[in-house]
Design a protein around this motif. Structure first.
Motif, short mmCIF file in Angstrom:
data_model
loop_
_atom_site.label_atom_id
_atom_site.label_comp_id
_atom_site.label_asym_id
_atom_site.label_seq_id
_atom_site.Cartn_x
_atom_site.Cartn_y
_atom_site.Cartn_z
N GLY A 5 0.81 -1.21 0.00
CA GLY A 5 0.00 0.00 0.00
C GLY A 5 0.85 1.26 0.00
N TYR A 6 1.90 1.27 0.78
CA TYR A 6 2.80 2.43 0.83
C TYR A 6 3.50 2.62 -0.50
CZ TYR A 6 6.56 5.51 2.32
OH TYR A 6 7.42 6.55 2.42
N ARG A 7 3.95 1.53 -1.09
CA ARG A 7 4.61 1.59 -2.38
C ARG A 7 3.66 2.13 -3.44
NH1 ARG A 7 6.60 -3.56 -2.45
NH2 ARG A 7 4.87 -4.30 -3.68
N TYR A 8 2.41 1.70 -3.41
CA TYR A 8 1.41 2.18 -4.37
C TYR A 8 1.11 3.66 -4.13
CZ TYR A 8 -2.78 2.59 -7.16
OH TYR A 8 -3.70 3.00 -8.08
N GLU A 9 1.07 4.07 -2.88
CA GLU A 9 0.83 5.48 -2.57
C GLU A 9 1.94 6.36 -3.15
OE1 GLU A 9 0.33 8.37 1.33
OE2 GLU A 9 0.09 6.21 1.56
N LEU A 10 3.19 5.92 -3.04
CA LEU A 10 4.29 6.67 -3.64
C LEU A 10 4.14 6.75 -5.16
CD1 LEU A 10 7.35 5.39 -1.59
CD2 LEU A 10 6.22 7.61 -1.43
N ILE A 13 1.47 9.39 -5.93
CA ILE A 13 1.98 10.74 -5.68
C ILE A 13 2.89 11.18 -6.82
CG2 ILE A 13 3.49 12.12 -4.19
CD1 ILE A 13 2.33 10.45 -1.82
N SER A 14 3.80 10.32 -7.23
CA SER A 14 4.73 10.69 -8.31
C SER A 14 3.98 10.85 -9.63
CB SER A 14 5.86 9.67 -8.44
OG SER A 14 5.37 8.44 -8.89
N LYS A 15 2.98 10.02 -9.86
CA LYS A 15 2.19 10.13 -11.09
C LYS A 15 1.41 11.44 -11.12
CE LYS A 15 -1.05 7.54 -13.94
NZ LYS A 15 -1.82 6.30 -14.07
N SER A 16 0.79 11.81 -10.01
CA SER A 16 0.02 13.05 -9.98
C SER A 16 0.92 14.28 -10.08
CB SER A 16 -0.83 13.13 -8.71
OG SER A 16 -0.03 13.29 -7.57
N ALA A 17 2.17 14.14 -9.65
CA ALA A 17 3.14 15.24 -9.75
C ALA A 17 3.81 15.27 -11.12
CB ALA A 17 4.19 15.14 -8.65
N GLY A 18 3.54 14.26 -11.96
CA GLY A 18 4.16 14.20 -13.28
C GLY A 18 5.63 13.84 -13.23
N GLU A 19 6.04 13.16 -12.18
CA GLU A 19 7.45 12.77 -12.00
C GLU A 19 7.60 11.26 -12.18
OE1 GLU A 19 10.00 14.83 -11.48
OE2 GLU A 19 8.72 16.59 -11.44
N LEU A 20 8.75 10.86 -12.65
CA LEU A 20 9.08 9.45 -12.74
C LEU A 20 9.55 8.94 -11.38
CD1 LEU A 20 11.05 9.40 -16.10
CD2 LEU A 20 8.67 8.75 -15.72
N GLU A 77 5.27 -4.94 -11.83
CA GLU A 77 5.69 -4.02 -12.89
C GLU A 77 4.52 -3.22 -13.47
OE1 GLU A 77 5.73 -6.84 -16.82
OE2 GLU A 77 7.44 -6.94 -15.48
N ARG A 78 3.29 -3.64 -13.21
CA ARG A 78 2.13 -2.90 -13.71
C ARG A 78 1.89 -1.63 -12.90
NH1 ARG A 78 -2.09 -7.49 -13.17
NH2 ARG A 78 -0.78 -7.79 -11.34
N ASN A 79 2.48 -1.50 -11.74
CA ASN A 79 2.28 -0.31 -10.90
C ASN A 79 3.40 0.67 -11.09
OD1 ASN A 79 -0.05 -1.37 -9.90
ND2 ASN A 79 0.92 -2.25 -8.11
#
Length: 79
Positions: A5-10, A13-20, A77-79
């Motif tokens: 869950g924590y890994r998915y949350e990160l 967050i990175s996706k919404s910020a447009g960051e890899l 790898e899908r996440n």
């Protein structure tokens, strides 16, 4: 599974910020990880620090190690 869950949350967050982002996954045998943890505990006890010192000699209880190993899921790898 709070680790996943924590890994998915990160990821979110990175996706919404447009960051890899990336995940480094170090595959290890659970018994080796437990042995390393026990070695850290023994070093801490020999040094007589009683658990006050932070740093390389931190360790988990056997129960906590078992719970962490039980809850861990490899990255998908899908996440």
């Amino acid at each position: 599974n709070y680790i996943k869950g924590y890994r998915y949350e990160l990821h979110c967050i990175s996706k919404s910020a447009g960051e890899l982002h990336g995940i480094i996954w170090c595959l290890n045998d659970p018994e080796v990880a437990k042995r390393w943890n026990q070695n850290r505990r023994q070093r801490k006890q020999q040094d007589g620090n009683g658990g006050d010192k932070k740093g390389d000699d931190e360790f988990h209880t056997d129960k906590t190690m078992d719970e962490l190993i039980m809850r861990y899921e490899p990255p998908d790898e899908r996440n």
